[in-house]
Design a protein around this motif. Structure first.
Motif, short mmCIF file in Angstrom:
data_model
loop_
_atom_site.label_atom_id
_atom_site.label_comp_id
_atom_site.label_asym_id
_atom_site.label_seq_id
_atom_site.Cartn_x
_atom_site.Cartn_y
_atom_site.Cartn_z
N UNK A 72 32.92 -0.81 -3.44
CA UNK A 72 33.91 -1.17 -4.31
C UNK A 72 34.98 -0.47 -4.07
N UNK A 73 34.97 1.09 -3.66
CA UNK A 73 36.07 1.88 -3.23
C UNK A 73 36.86 1.21 -1.95
N UNK A 74 35.93 0.91 -1.04
CA UNK A 74 36.36 0.35 0.35
C UNK A 74 37.17 -1.10 0.19
N UNK A 75 36.68 -1.82 -0.76
CA UNK A 75 37.39 -3.39 -0.95
C UNK A 75 38.61 -2.90 -1.54
N UNK A 76 38.80 -2.02 -2.61
CA UNK A 76 40.01 -1.83 -3.41
C UNK A 76 41.05 -1.36 -2.40
N UNK A 77 40.47 -0.43 -1.48
CA UNK A 77 41.43 0.30 -0.77
C UNK A 77 41.83 -0.72 0.29
N UNK A 78 41.01 -1.83 0.65
CA UNK A 78 41.65 -2.69 1.68
C UNK A 78 42.62 -3.72 0.99
N UNK A 79 42.36 -4.11 -0.39
CA UNK A 79 43.27 -5.08 -1.13
C UNK A 79 44.43 -4.36 -1.35
N UNK A 84 46.98 4.94 -3.75
CA UNK A 84 46.55 6.29 -3.08
C UNK A 84 45.24 6.29 -3.62
N UNK A 85 44.28 6.08 -2.95
CA UNK A 85 42.74 6.08 -3.42
C UNK A 85 42.29 7.17 -2.50
N UNK A 86 41.04 7.89 -2.77
CA UNK A 86 40.54 9.17 -2.05
C UNK A 86 40.05 8.43 -0.81
N UNK A 132 47.40 10.34 -5.43
CA UNK A 132 46.01 10.38 -5.19
C UNK A 132 45.24 10.73 -6.29
N UNK A 133 44.04 10.09 -6.76
CA UNK A 133 43.10 10.19 -7.47
C UNK A 133 42.00 8.95 -7.31
N UNK A 134 40.86 9.47 -8.14
CA UNK A 134 39.73 8.43 -8.11
C UNK A 134 39.78 7.11 -8.56
N UNK A 135 40.78 7.05 -9.74
CA UNK A 135 41.14 5.81 -10.52
C UNK A 135 39.84 4.98 -10.51
N UNK A 136 39.00 5.82 -11.22
CA UNK A 136 37.78 5.02 -11.65
C UNK A 136 37.71 3.66 -12.16
N UNK A 137 38.46 3.61 -13.25
CA UNK A 137 38.64 2.28 -13.92
C UNK A 137 39.05 1.38 -13.09
N UNK A 138 39.66 1.29 -11.94
CA UNK A 138 39.96 0.37 -11.03
C UNK A 138 38.77 -0.27 -10.25
N UNK A 139 37.74 0.43 -10.32
CA UNK A 139 36.36 -0.14 -9.34
C UNK A 139 35.12 0.22 -9.95
N UNK A 140 35.09 0.63 -11.09
CA UNK A 140 33.73 1.10 -11.47
C UNK A 140 33.04 -0.27 -11.84
N UNK A 141 33.56 -1.16 -12.30
CA UNK A 141 32.87 -2.30 -12.99
C UNK A 141 32.45 -3.25 -11.86
N UNK A 142 33.14 -3.02 -10.82
CA UNK A 142 32.70 -3.73 -9.38
C UNK A 142 31.74 -2.97 -8.95
N UNK A 143 31.58 -1.84 -9.16
CA UNK A 143 30.31 -0.99 -8.63
C UNK A 143 29.05 -1.10 -9.70
N UNK A 144 29.31 -1.90 -10.90
CA UNK A 144 28.23 -2.03 -11.54
C UNK A 144 28.10 -0.87 -12.47
#
Length: 189
Positions: A72-79, A84-86, A132-144
């Motif tokens: 999820x984080x890798x895909x978000x960083x790519x898109x 600024x993701x960790x 720079x931040x985790x920005x959990x809301x942006x990827x947590x649902x994609x990570x289930x």
């Protein structure tokens, strides 16, 4: 011009770093270092007002979530290359499975509450793409995942110098091997 080798100056720098890390060890080993769970509800609280602290995000059931977080984080960083993701530390996957440490961070000048909100990114106003931040809301649902899958802990370090706070953060990161985040003197990522 080439850099010159100066063992005397280098030795002084090492001694200075050692003094900082000795103070960090004394703090960690003393009564003042105590992890406190940061409340899930992010309304204002005394702990959130502190402006000098180390904090850590942990994931419950890390063995179940590790692959999905990495994807999820890798895909978000790519898109979203401008977001600024960790840094993703895929090499720390095995450590993460054992201890669940997602991220280690610190604050030395802003309120802890503000920084935690940036990591959660509960509201769009909490953090922009340039922070720079985790920005959990942006990827947590994609990570289930949801908010209940995370715990946040912090240690108030208000009486400590900035260098000590950063040294404690760095040592904790060395100890836990977090899945996300850059290490070293840079506070970014």
């Amino acid at each position: 011009m080439t850099p010159q080798k100066n063992i005397t100056v280098f030795k002084k720098a090492v001694i200075q770093k050692k003094k900082i890390f000795d103070k960090a060890l004394d703090f960690y080993n003393g009564d003042l270092f105590q992890w406190k769970e940061y409340p899930k509800k992010l309304e204002s609280n005394e702990l959130g007002k502190t402006k000098s602290a180390v904090y850590a995000f942990f994931v419950k059931k890390p063995k179940i979530h590790v692959k999905n977080i990495l994807a999820a984080v890798g895909n978000l960083k790519e898109r979203q290359k401008d977001n600024k993701l960790p840094k993703v530390n895929a090499d720390n996957e095995e450590s993460f499975k054992e201890n669940g440490c997602l991220y280690i961070g610190s604050v030395t000048s802003e309120a802890l509450e503000k920084r935690i909100k940036q990591h959660w990114r509960i509201n769009e106003d909490d953090v922009g793409k340039s922070t720079f931040a985790l920005k959990i809301k942006d990827w947590m649902s994609f990570a289930g995942m949801n908010e209940k899958d995370f715990n946040v802990y912090c240690c108030d370090m208000v009486s400590q110098e900035t260098e000590i706070v950063r040294a404690v953060e760095d040592c904790l990161a060395t100890m836990y091997h977090p899945l996300l985040g850059k290490r070293g003197d840079s506070p970014k990522g």
